[in-house]
Design a protein around this motif. Structure first.
Motif, PDB file in Angstrom:
ATOM      1  N   THR A 158      11.341  -4.468  -3.871  1.00 26.99           N
ATOM      2  CA  THR A 158      10.318  -4.026  -4.826  1.00 26.99           C
ATOM      3  C   THR A 158      10.684  -4.291  -6.280  1.00 26.99           C
ATOM      4  O   THR A 158       9.939  -3.883  -7.174  1.00 26.99           O
ATOM      5  CB  THR A 158      10.049  -2.515  -4.656  1.00 26.99           C
ATOM      6  N   ALA A 159      11.812  -4.955  -6.540  1.00 25.65           N
ATOM      7  CA  ALA A 159      12.311  -5.103  -7.909  1.00 25.65           C
ATOM      8  C   ALA A 159      11.563  -6.187  -8.674  1.00 25.65           C
ATOM      9  O   ALA A 159      12.132  -7.205  -9.091  1.00 25.65           O
ATOM     10  CB  ALA A 159      13.806  -5.392  -7.892  1.00 25.65           C
ATOM     11  N   VAL A 160      10.253  -5.978  -8.872  1.00 26.54           N
ATOM     12  CA  VAL A 160       9.445  -6.922  -9.635  1.00 26.54           C
ATOM     13  C   VAL A 160       8.999  -6.337 -10.974  1.00 26.54           C
ATOM     14  O   VAL A 160       8.516  -7.066 -11.841  1.00 26.54           O
ATOM     15  CB  VAL A 160       8.216  -7.389  -8.825  1.00 26.54           C
ATOM     16  N   VAL A 170       6.745   3.180  -6.360  1.00 30.27           N
ATOM     17  CA  VAL A 170       6.010   3.011  -5.101  1.00 30.27           C
ATOM     18  C   VAL A 170       4.776   3.917  -5.073  1.00 30.27           C
ATOM     19  O   VAL A 170       3.697   3.514  -4.634  1.00 30.27           O
ATOM     20  CB  VAL A 170       6.939   3.279  -3.900  1.00 30.27           C
ATOM     21  N   ARG A 171       4.904   5.126  -5.563  1.00 31.60           N
ATOM     22  CA  ARG A 171       3.767   6.049  -5.537  1.00 31.60           C
ATOM     23  C   ARG A 171       2.636   5.595  -6.452  1.00 31.60           C
ATOM     24  O   ARG A 171       1.462   5.875  -6.204  1.00 31.60           O
ATOM     25  CB  ARG A 171       4.234   7.448  -5.931  1.00 31.60           C
ATOM     26  N   ALA A 172       2.972   4.875  -7.513  1.00 32.49           N
ATOM     27  CA  ALA A 172       1.946   4.393  -8.437  1.00 32.49           C
ATOM     28  C   ALA A 172       1.050   3.335  -7.817  1.00 32.49           C
ATOM     29  O   ALA A 172      -0.008   3.017  -8.364  1.00 32.49           O
ATOM     30  CB  ALA A 172       2.602   3.838  -9.701  1.00 32.49           C
ATOM     31  N   LEU A 173       1.443   2.781  -6.678  1.00 29.04           N
ATOM     32  CA  LEU A 173       0.659   1.728  -6.044  1.00 29.04           C
ATOM     33  C   LEU A 173      -0.608   2.259  -5.392  1.00 29.04           C
ATOM     34  O   LEU A 173      -1.561   1.513  -5.169  1.00 29.04           O
ATOM     35  CB  LEU A 173       1.509   1.020  -4.976  1.00 29.04           C
ATOM     36  N   ASP A 222      -1.355   3.942   1.260  1.00 26.05           N
ATOM     37  CA  ASP A 222      -1.443   5.119   2.110  1.00 26.05           C
ATOM     38  C   ASP A 222      -0.049   5.632   2.478  1.00 26.05           C
ATOM     39  O   ASP A 222       0.963   4.953   2.262  1.00 26.05           O
ATOM     40  CB  ASP A 222      -2.294   4.857   3.350  1.00 26.05           C
ATOM     41  N   ALA A 223      -0.007   6.836   3.043  1.00 29.50           N
ATOM     42  CA  ALA A 223       1.272   7.507   3.290  1.00 29.50           C
ATOM     43  C   ALA A 223       2.161   6.726   4.233  1.00 29.50           C
ATOM     44  O   ALA A 223       3.387   6.685   4.067  1.00 29.50           O
ATOM     45  CB  ALA A 223       1.014   8.914   3.839  1.00 29.50           C
ATOM     46  N   GLY A 224       1.584   6.094   5.241  1.00 29.19           N
ATOM     47  CA  GLY A 224       2.383   5.322   6.181  1.00 29.19           C
ATOM     48  C   GLY A 224       3.025   4.118   5.538  1.00 29.19           C
ATOM     49  O   GLY A 224       4.207   3.820   5.769  1.00 29.19           O
ATOM     50  N   GLN A 225       2.261   3.408   4.714  1.00 29.77           N
ATOM     51  CA  GLN A 225       2.810   2.258   4.004  1.00 29.77           C
ATOM     52  C   GLN A 225       3.881   2.703   3.017  1.00 29.77           C
ATOM     53  O   GLN A 225       4.927   2.054   2.874  1.00 29.77           O
ATOM     54  CB  GLN A 225       1.694   1.524   3.271  1.00 29.77           C
ATOM     55  N   GLN A 226       3.630   3.790   2.326  1.00 31.97           N
ATOM     56  CA  GLN A 226       4.591   4.303   1.359  1.00 31.97           C
ATOM     57  C   GLN A 226       5.914   4.655   2.042  1.00 31.97           C
ATOM     58  O   GLN A 226       6.984   4.299   1.544  1.00 31.97           O
ATOM     59  CB  GLN A 226       3.998   5.530   0.664  1.00 31.97           C
TER      60      GLN A 226
END
Length: 373
Positions: free
Chosen positions: A284-286, A323-326, A329-333
């Motif tokens: 996720t380091a973008v 990640v939460r700012a995206l 849904d909870a499963g993807q998170q």
């Protein structure tokens, strides 16, 4: 990243996810390793109090005298574990940084010596973490003996996976010298972090910190393209995670596909490049919410893992908020924050019983009828 912080998500007051939070892209340089380099005249530790490290160009690939950031968390376990807690991370997967890959050295013995020193010291370092750290073995691509070092690290040192640079020994990743290593990584289902370790036009990137800011993302795209067009990903089903969200390669995916369709010299693989890119993993380091959201949309949440690049200064300091700012849904998170890493890295990262082997991601299949590739 977005400045909109969910309620209760201020530092020190983050709601805890049900899934352990696992950061797969972090670095360490333990002091026993650096002192060993210093005894060989390959490191300068005289400025560590200023949080600066000096390394021989043969080791780091940088210009002589280049200062390398050296945060205490690189070697001080107490500071390291405190930083995990502050970031809301339960477990870090730790690798040596690319500055000690000797990627631009053609000296096989030097590269192997530095690699072994780093792996021995990293194994000892993570063993003292109380289970909050696990380690990735550095494998010296481009040099004979890389596969044997991987085996030693997994079987004798107990490391959890591997990391490698994008170039080594004067050879690209698709060079035949690396075939034994690819075979071993495939057979072991070994999670591997591919990290940029050099740049191609250093003279044009010498200013403004562009080696890391721009050169590294370009390097990842170049190395990944060679893995695709060189047939490595046809021959081997690798558990390969691209650092920094794959660098520039997701952005040029359409152009690579276009070349595959229209240029006979590029039509050398079974599938279009986008099919291979969708099989790989990305961290996720973008550092951009929109870019990360697009990455998850294109590659799916099952292929994206939390990565911060800690403890360097170019770090995501609040990965849970990222990640939460995206708004996924909870499963993807849960998958991105730690579920994917627990599945792929096994018991050492999950903190639960397991095999320690990465689960298969599934081999490529011919595109469905009507697929644009």
């Amino acid at each position: 990243m977005s400045d909109n912080v969910p309620d209760g998500d201020e530092p020190g007051h983050r709601p805890r996810p049900e899934t352990p939070v696992i950061d797969v892209h972090t670095h360490a340089m333990p002091m026993p390793f650096l002192r060993r380099l210093e005894r060989r005249g390959l490191a300068d530790l005289s400025r560590t109090a200023e949080r600066i490290l000096g390394l021989d160009p043969a080791v780091c690939g940088l210009a002589p005298g280049s200062p390398i950031p050296f945060a205490p968390e690189q070697h001080d376990m107490e500071r390291r574990l405190a930083s995990l807690t502050e970031m809301g991370v339960d477990h870090q997967v730790v690798a040596a940084p690319p500055f000690v890959f000797a990627s631009e050295s053609d000296d096989d013995r030097l590269a192997m010596d530095v690699t072994r020193y780093a792996n021995d010291a990293l194994a000892e370092f993570v063993a003292g973490s109380g289970g909050r750290l696990s380690g990735l073995a550095t494998v010296p691509v481009g040099h004979p003996g890389a596969a044997a070092e991987l085996t030693r690290c997994l079987d004798e040192l107990g490391l959890s996976g591997a990391t490698m640079g994008t170039f080594g020994g004067g050879r690209e990743l698709d060079d035949p010298v690396n075939e034994e290593l690819w075979q071993a990584l495939d057979a072991r289902r070994c999670f591997t972090l591919l990290h940029p370790s050099r740049v191609s036009s250093r003279d044009r990137l010498a200013d403004y910190h562009l080696v890391q800011l721009l050169g590294y993302p370009l390097e990842t795209a170049l190395a990944t393209s060679r893995l695709i067009f060189g047939g490595v990903l046809d021959r081997h089903d690798l558990v390969l995670c691209l650092a920094h969200g794959g660098g520039c390669v997701p952005a040029v995916c359409g152009r690579l596909d276009l070349g595959w369709h229209r240029k006979p010299v590029s039509r050398v693989t079974r599938h279009a490049p986008s099919d291979y890119l969708r099989r790989l993993l990305y961290d996720t380091a973008v550092f951009d919410t929109r870019a990360l959201g697009r990455l998850i949309e294109d590659m799916t949440a099952a292929h994206v893992l939390l990565g911060t690049d800690a403890p360097f200064d170019l770090v995501d300091q609040d990965p849970l908020r990222t990640v939460r700012a995206l708004g996924i849904d909870a499963g993807q998170q849960a998958a991105v924050l730690g579920g994917n890493a627990a599945r792929l890295l096994g018991a050492r990262a999950a903190g639960t019983a397991g095999t320690g082997r990465a689960e298969p991601l599934g081999s490529l299949r011919p595109p469905a009828q009507g697929h644009p590739s």
